[in-house]
Design an enzyme around this catalytic site. Structure first.
Site, PDB file in Angstrom:
ATOM      1  N   CYS A  53      29.638  16.057  16.156  1.00  0.00           N
ATOM      2  CA  CYS A  53      29.006  15.591  14.629  1.00  0.00           C
ATOM      3  C   CYS A  53      29.394  14.263  14.238  1.00  0.00           C
ATOM      4  O   CYS A  53      28.432  13.662  13.632  1.00  0.00           O
ATOM      5  CB  CYS A  53      29.958  16.549  13.584  1.00  0.00           C
ATOM      6  SG  CYS A  53      31.725  16.318  13.622  1.00  0.00           S
ATOM      7  N   HIS A  97      24.314  17.275   8.661  1.00  0.00           N
ATOM      8  CA  HIS A  97      25.263  17.219   9.691  1.00  0.00           C
ATOM      9  C   HIS A  97      24.975  17.988  10.786  1.00  0.00           C
ATOM     10  O   HIS A  97      24.112  19.022  10.755  1.00  0.00           O
ATOM     11  CB  HIS A  97      26.503  17.570   8.804  1.00  0.00           C
ATOM     12  CG  HIS A  97      26.817  18.823   8.319  1.00  0.00           C
ATOM     13  ND1 HIS A  97      27.583  19.871   8.586  1.00  0.00           N
ATOM     14  CD2 HIS A  97      25.915  19.572   7.365  1.00  0.00           C
ATOM     15  CE1 HIS A  97      27.297  20.938   7.746  1.00  0.00           C
ATOM     16  NE2 HIS A  97      26.215  20.580   7.071  1.00  0.00           N
ATOM     17  N   HIS A 116      35.244  16.708  10.434  1.00  0.00           N
ATOM     18  CA  HIS A 116      33.612  16.945  10.144  1.00  0.00           C
ATOM     19  C   HIS A 116      32.934  15.877   9.495  1.00  0.00           C
ATOM     20  O   HIS A 116      33.554  15.698   8.496  1.00  0.00           O
ATOM     21  CB  HIS A 116      33.332  18.415   9.948  1.00  0.00           C
ATOM     22  CG  HIS A 116      32.016  18.843   9.922  1.00  0.00           C
ATOM     23  ND1 HIS A 116      31.424  18.975  11.210  1.00  0.00           N
ATOM     24  CD2 HIS A 116      30.984  19.219   8.835  1.00  0.00           C
ATOM     25  CE1 HIS A 116      30.003  19.121  10.911  1.00  0.00           C
ATOM     26  NE2 HIS A 116      30.024  19.579   9.644  1.00  0.00           N
TER      27      HIS A 116
END
Length: 264
Positions: A152, A42, A30
């Site tokens: 992401c 994010h 991530h």
């Protein structure tokens, strides 16, 4: 940071850093932008999402902040309607290890880090520009989440470079998406070369070579199908559904940008 690891300590972070943490047994990482004061912006799957229709939709469910029965007192409440979130560093890491994504890396170092999603040949914009983009997208969104075209890592790379892939029908900027696809693809592409050698090691070396070449060519710092788009123009295009209509004359090669913009 070393050749094989981008692991960093919290105290070394600077606003505008692109950071990441591995999830799901190192299958997926991530990514986000550190903006200072222990905050990370994010892109998560909480907003609209276009699924792959495959088992990957089950494997990659961890692209969000840590979930708890009690809300975190330091995280900014999530904006409804889109997936861009602002979390504290602890919630972003969700118990994982902190790594910093590298920009303007040497091609040899890029190829040595065989796993995608850790570095790029592209050059980062100044840190204040990066933070501005991240904050602006927190308020306005980054479109629909898509594992291979708008995830992401794509979000963080856009914040760092302002670059977007021209053809929205192809894979996005994400290096880890290229890696997920690249392994099986390299095996398929190297099959016609099997006549070069019947040795198992030779065939494996050929597949690795094809994989590395595909990673290099697909990196945002080498691709020709990328454009520089201001964050204000990006959100206008997203709102009007005209993101794919980008004038080709603004195509740039990020490797050729001024070295003064290189990230430290």
């Amino acid at each position: 940071m070393g050749l094989l690891s981008n692991r960093v300590k919290r105290e070394s972070l600077k606003p505008g850093d692109h950071i990441y943490s591995w999830r799901t047994a190192y299958i997926y990482a991530h990514h986000g932008i550190y903006i200072g004061n222990d905050k990370v912006i994010h892109f998560t799957r909480r907003g609209q999402e276009v699924g792959t229709g495959t088992v990957l939709d089950l494997l990659l469910v961890s692209s969000g902040p840590a979930r708890s029965q009690l809300p975190c007192s330091t995280c900014t409440p999530h904006q409804e309607g889109h997936g861009v979130a602002a979390s504290c560093l602890n919630c972003f890491l969700a118990g994982g290890v902190l790594y910093r994504f590298e920009y303007a890396v040497n091609p040899a170092i890029f190829l040595a880090k065989t796993r995608g999603g850790t570095c790029t040949l592209a050059i980062s914009d100044p840190y204040d520009v990066v933070v501005h983009r991240a904050n602006y997208l927190f308020d306005n969104g980054f479109g629909c989440y898509n594992v291979f075209k708008n995830n992401c890592e794509d979000f963080a790379i856009y914040c760092k470079t302002g670059l977007l892939v021209l053809d929205q029908g192809t894979i996005g900027q994400s290096g880890q998406a290229v890696s997920i696809i690249g392994g099986p693809l390299a095996a398929v592409l190297s099959t016609p070369l099997r006549f070069v050698t019947t040795n198992v090691y030779g065939m494996a070396a050929t597949a690795v070579g094809v994989y590395c070449a595909s990673r290099y060519a697909a990196d945002i710092g080498m691709r020709k199908d990328v454009v520089k788009v201001s964050v204000e123009d990006l959100t206008r295009r997203l709102a009007s559904g005209l993101l794919q209509v980008v004038e080709p004359q603004i195509l740039v090669n990020p490797v050729q940008q001024s070295p003064q913009l290189a990230a430290r």
